[in-house]
Design a protein around this motif. Structure first.
Motif, PDB file in Angstrom:
ATOM      1  N   UNK A   1     -11.284  -1.748   9.092  1.00  0.00           N
ATOM      2  CA  UNK A   1     -12.156  -0.669   9.548  1.00  0.00           C
ATOM      3  C   UNK A   1     -11.373   0.358  10.364  1.00  0.00           C
ATOM      4  N   UNK A   2     -10.508  -0.124  11.259  1.00  0.00           N
ATOM      5  CA  UNK A   2      -9.740   0.740  12.133  1.00  0.00           C
ATOM      6  C   UNK A   2      -8.239   0.485  11.934  1.00  0.00           C
ATOM      7  N   UNK A   3      -7.387   1.420  12.404  1.00  0.00           N
ATOM      8  CA  UNK A   3      -5.936   1.202  12.296  1.00  0.00           C
ATOM      9  C   UNK A   3      -5.476  -0.110  12.932  1.00  0.00           C
ATOM     10  N   UNK A   4      -6.211  -0.583  13.965  1.00  0.00           N
ATOM     11  CA  UNK A   4      -5.833  -1.847  14.612  1.00  0.00           C
ATOM     12  C   UNK A   4      -5.938  -3.027  13.649  1.00  0.00           C
TER      13      UNK A   4
ATOM     14  N   UNK B   1       2.866   3.974   3.581  1.00  0.00           N
ATOM     15  CA  UNK B   1       2.309   5.284   3.904  1.00  0.00           C
ATOM     16  C   UNK B   1       2.799   5.701   5.283  1.00  0.00           C
ATOM     17  N   UNK B   2       2.327   6.840   5.764  1.00  0.00           N
ATOM     18  CA  UNK B   2       2.865   7.397   7.008  1.00  0.00           C
ATOM     19  C   UNK B   2       2.419   6.613   8.237  1.00  0.00           C
ATOM     20  N   UNK B   3       1.203   6.052   8.212  1.00  0.00           N
ATOM     21  CA  UNK B   3       0.685   5.388   9.410  1.00  0.00           C
ATOM     22  C   UNK B   3      -0.367   4.364   9.017  1.00  0.00           C
ATOM     23  N   UNK B   4      -0.716   3.516   9.992  1.00  0.00           N
ATOM     24  CA  UNK B   4      -1.791   2.545   9.772  1.00  0.00           C
ATOM     25  C   UNK B   4      -3.128   3.249   9.589  1.00  0.00           C
ATOM     26  N   UNK B   5      -3.296   4.403  10.220  1.00  0.00           N
ATOM     27  CA  UNK B   5      -4.547   5.146  10.075  1.00  0.00           C
ATOM     28  C   UNK B   5      -4.761   5.583   8.628  1.00  0.00           C
TER      29      UNK B   5
ATOM     30  N   UNK C   1       0.859  -1.189   0.000  1.00  0.00           N
ATOM     31  CA  UNK C   1       0.000   0.000   0.000  1.00  0.00           C
ATOM     32  C   UNK C   1       0.890   1.232   0.000  1.00  0.00           C
ATOM     33  N   UNK C   2       0.817   1.993  -1.091  1.00  0.00           N
ATOM     34  CA  UNK C   2       1.592   3.232  -1.197  1.00  0.00           C
ATOM     35  C   UNK C   2       0.743   4.286  -1.898  1.00  0.00           C
ATOM     36  N   UNK C   3       1.384   5.340  -2.360  1.00  0.00           N
ATOM     37  CA  UNK C   3       0.635   6.437  -2.970  1.00  0.00           C
ATOM     38  C   UNK C   3      -0.053   6.076  -4.271  1.00  0.00           C
ATOM     39  N   UNK C   4       0.391   5.005  -4.937  1.00  0.00           N
ATOM     40  CA  UNK C   4      -0.220   4.605  -6.208  1.00  0.00           C
ATOM     41  C   UNK C   4      -1.369   3.619  -6.032  1.00  0.00           C
ATOM     42  N   UNK C   5      -1.571   3.097  -4.830  1.00  0.00           N
ATOM     43  CA  UNK C   5      -2.602   2.081  -4.609  1.00  0.00           C
ATOM     44  C   UNK C   5      -3.994   2.543  -5.023  1.00  0.00           C
TER      45      UNK C   5
ATOM     46  N   UNK D   1      -8.008   4.685   6.455  1.00  0.00           N
ATOM     47  CA  UNK D   1      -8.800   5.752   5.836  1.00  0.00           C
ATOM     48  C   UNK D   1      -8.909   5.538   4.326  1.00  0.00           C
ATOM     49  N   UNK D   2      -7.832   5.063   3.705  1.00  0.00           N
ATOM     50  CA  UNK D   2      -7.832   4.832   2.264  1.00  0.00           C
ATOM     51  C   UNK D   2      -8.856   3.763   1.885  1.00  0.00           C
TER      52      UNK D   2
END
Length: 464
Positions: A358-361, A376-380, A320-324, A384-385
Motif C-alpha cells: 500500500x505504501x513505500x514502507x 525502478x527509481x524508488x520504492x514509491x 519490478x522494472x519497466x516491463x512489469x 504506485x504501480x
C-alpha cells in the motif's frame, strides 16, 4: 375497426425461425469443430483497453505483428529488415517453408484457417484470391522477425550491433512482444525454426530478458501424422506446445506442480467457484508484521505461488522494472479470454500483491527481505504501480482463498499473543525508531525515577 389478425401459421414459422437461429448460435458456442479452431490471440477486452492508465501497455511502440495494430507504429520497416537477416543467417528457403505451411494449412484447415483469417484479415493460402505478396507472406515475415529478435537477445552477443538499433528502442521492442493481441502462433515459430535446440534457446532468451531464469522445456516436435492440438480446457499439459510467447511466459511463472498444490487445499471438488468479483484483502506487509507474521523469500519456488505455514508467509522473488506492468496486465487480459479456461492464477497473484503493498514502507520491507528486486527509481514508484494495477477484480479462486483462510485461522488461534505483539510493535515503532527517540525515552524514565525518589523522601523524611 379491429386490427387484422395474422394466420397462426405465420407465428409458427416465426417461432421455428427463431429457434433455428438460437440453435445455430448454441452450436457456434459449443460445437467441437469450433472449439478446436478458436485461437487464443484475442483483442484486449474493452473494459481493460479503455482505461487511460492502461492503454500504453496494450499498444505496440515499435513493431506490430498480425493486423490488429497495423499502421499504429512508424517503424514497420524494421520488421522486414530483421526477417531478412533471419532468412540469410539461417539459409532459410522461404519457398520451401511456404510450401510446408500450405500443406499444413490444407491438412489442418479446420484449425488454421480461422486463425490465419483472424490474424491477417485473409487466408494467406487461398489460391483463388490475389492478395498480394505482402499479405501472402505476412505470417512468414512476422515469424522470422520474432525469431531474429530472440536469437540476438543473448547476453553473449551485441544486440545493438546485430540488429542495428539502440538499446532503449530494443527494450521497447521486447515489450511489444508481450502484448496479447500482438502475438504470432507458436506453431508458426515451429515451422520457421526446425532446430529444436535453437528454438528452446530463443525462448530462454525471451524469458531472461524479462528476468525469468527457469524455462519450461518444450515438448518434442510432432510428426505430420499427429494432430495439431489447441488446448481450450484448462491450462494445458506438459506435452502441449504453448499457444504463443505470452502463453509460454505464463507457463514459466506457473512452473510449480499445480496438482501437488491443489491437493493440499481442503475444498470439495464439486464446489462451484464464487460468482462474486472481489479483491483479496489480506493486509499490508506492515499489518502482517505487527500481527506477528513473518514474511520470507521462498528460495525453492520457481513460480508465483505463495505459501503460509506456522506464521510465516513465503513469497517468490519478484523483479519490478519497466516491463512489469506490460507482463502482468497482458497476462491478466489473456486469462480473461473467453476461450481460455483457467484458474486466474496471475490475476489472483496481482490482487494478492496489491493487498500486501500500500505504501513505500511495505515495498521497503519486501525489498529488505529479498522478495522484491526494485529496478525502478524508488520504492514509491513500486507502490504506485501496484496501487494502479489494483483495479482488477477476479472471482474467488481456491489458490489465494486458501492462503487468506490460513492467515485468518492464524489470527484466531493466536489472538492474545498477536495483540501483545501488536502493542510491542507499535511501542517499538514509536520509541525505538531512532537513537534520539531512545535517548528521549531514557531521559523521561530517569526523570520519573528521580521524581518518585524526591516524592518518597518528601513524604518520609529522615529522622533527625
Amino acid at each position: 375497426m379491429e386490427p387484422k389478425k395474422e394466420d397462426d401459421s405465420v407465428f409458427t414459422d416465426w417461432g421455428r425461425g427463431l429457434c433455428e437461429i438460437l440453435e445455430n448460435l448454441e452450436k457456434r458456442l459449443t460445437g467441437e469443430d469450433n472449439r478446436v479452431s478458436r485461437p487464443k490471440i484475442q483483442r484486449i477486452p474493452n473494459y481493460m483497453a479503455e482505461k487511460v492508465e492502461f492503454q500504453r501497455y496494450y499498444k505496440p511502440q515499435f513493431i506490430s505483428l498480425t493486423v490488429f495494430h497495423t499502421g499504429e507504429t512508424e517503424r514497420e520497416w524494421y520488421k522486414g529488415a530483421w526477417a531478412s537477416m533471419y532468412v540469410r543467417e539461417t539459409n532459410l528457403k522461404v519457398e520451401d517453408v511456404y510450401r510446408e505451411m500450405y500443406d499444413w494449412n490444407i491438412r489442418e484447415g479446420a484449425v488454421l484457417k480461422p486463425m490465419w483469417t483472424k490474424l491477417y484479415d485473409v487466408d494467406p493460402f487461398d489460391e483463388q484470391v490475389d492478395i498480394g505478396l505482402k499479405k501472402r507472406y505476412g505470417p512468414i515475415v512476422d515469424g522470422c522477425c520474432v525469431l531474429q529478435l530472440l536469437q540476438k537477445s543473448e547476453s553473449s552477443v551485441d544486440p545493438e550491433q546485430e540488429l542495428k538499433i539502440s538499446l532503449d528502442k530494443l527494450v521497447r521492442v521486447h515489450q511489444d512482444l508481450l502484448i496479447l493481441d500482438n502475438q504470432v502462433p507458436f506453431q508458426l515459430l515451429r515451422l520457421l525454426c526446425e532446430d529444436q535446440e535453437r528454438l528452446q534457446k530463443c525462448l530462454c532468451n525471451f524469458l531472461q530478458v524479462h528476468g525469468i531464469q527457469t524455462a519450461p522445456k518444450l515438448p518434442r516436435k510432432r510428426t505430420e501424422n499427429e494432430e495439431v492440438k489447441v488446448a481450450v480446457d484448462g491450462d494445458g499439459d506438459d506435452d502441449e506446445d504453448p499457444v504463443h510467447l505470452l502463453d509460454y511466459l505464463r507457463k514459466a511463472l506457473l512452473m510449480r506442480d499445480q496438482h501437488t498444490f491443489y491437493k493440499a487445499i481442503n475444498h470439495k471438488k464439486n464446489k462451484r467457484g464464487s460468482l462474486h468479483l472481489r479483491k483479496y484483502r489480506i493486509g499490508t506487509i506492515r499489518e502482517l508484521k505487527a500481527a506477528g507474521i513473518r514474511v520470507r523469500k521462498d528460495s525453492h519456488n520457481n513460480s508465483v505461488y505463495p505459501s503460509f505455514k506456522d506464521g510465516i508467509l513465503q513469497l517468490p522473488e519478484l523483479i519490478v522494472d519497466g516491463s512489469t506492468p506490460h507482463i502482468f496486465l497482458n497476462l491478466v487480459a489473456y486469462e480473461m479470454c473467453p476461450d481460455f479456461r483457467n484458474n486466474f492464477e496471475i490475476s489472483s497473484f496481482l490482487v494478492f500483491m496489491s493487498s500486501l503493498i500500500d505504501q513505500p514502507e511495505d515495498v521497503k520491507e519486501l525489498r529488505m527481505g529479498g522478495i522484491i528486486i526494485n529496478e525502478l527509481a524508488s520504492d514509491k514508484e513500486v507502490a504506485d504501480l501496484f496501487n494502479k494495477m489494483d483495479s482488477i477484480l477476479v472471482p474467488e479462486t481456491p489458490l489465494f482463498a486458501h492462503i487468506r483462510d490460513q492467515i485468518h485461522s492464524h489470527f484466531e488461534s493466536k489472538r492474545g499473543r498477536i495483540t501483545m505483539l501488536s502493542w510491542m510493535g507499535e511501542a517499538s515503532n514509536t520509541f525505538f525508531r531512532s537513537p534520539w527517540t531512545i535517548i528521549a525515552l531514557l531521559a523521561a524514565t530517569l526523570g520519573l525515577v528521580l521524581t518518585f525518589i524526591q516524592t518518597w523522601f518528601a513524604i518520609h523524611p529522615k529522622a533527625s
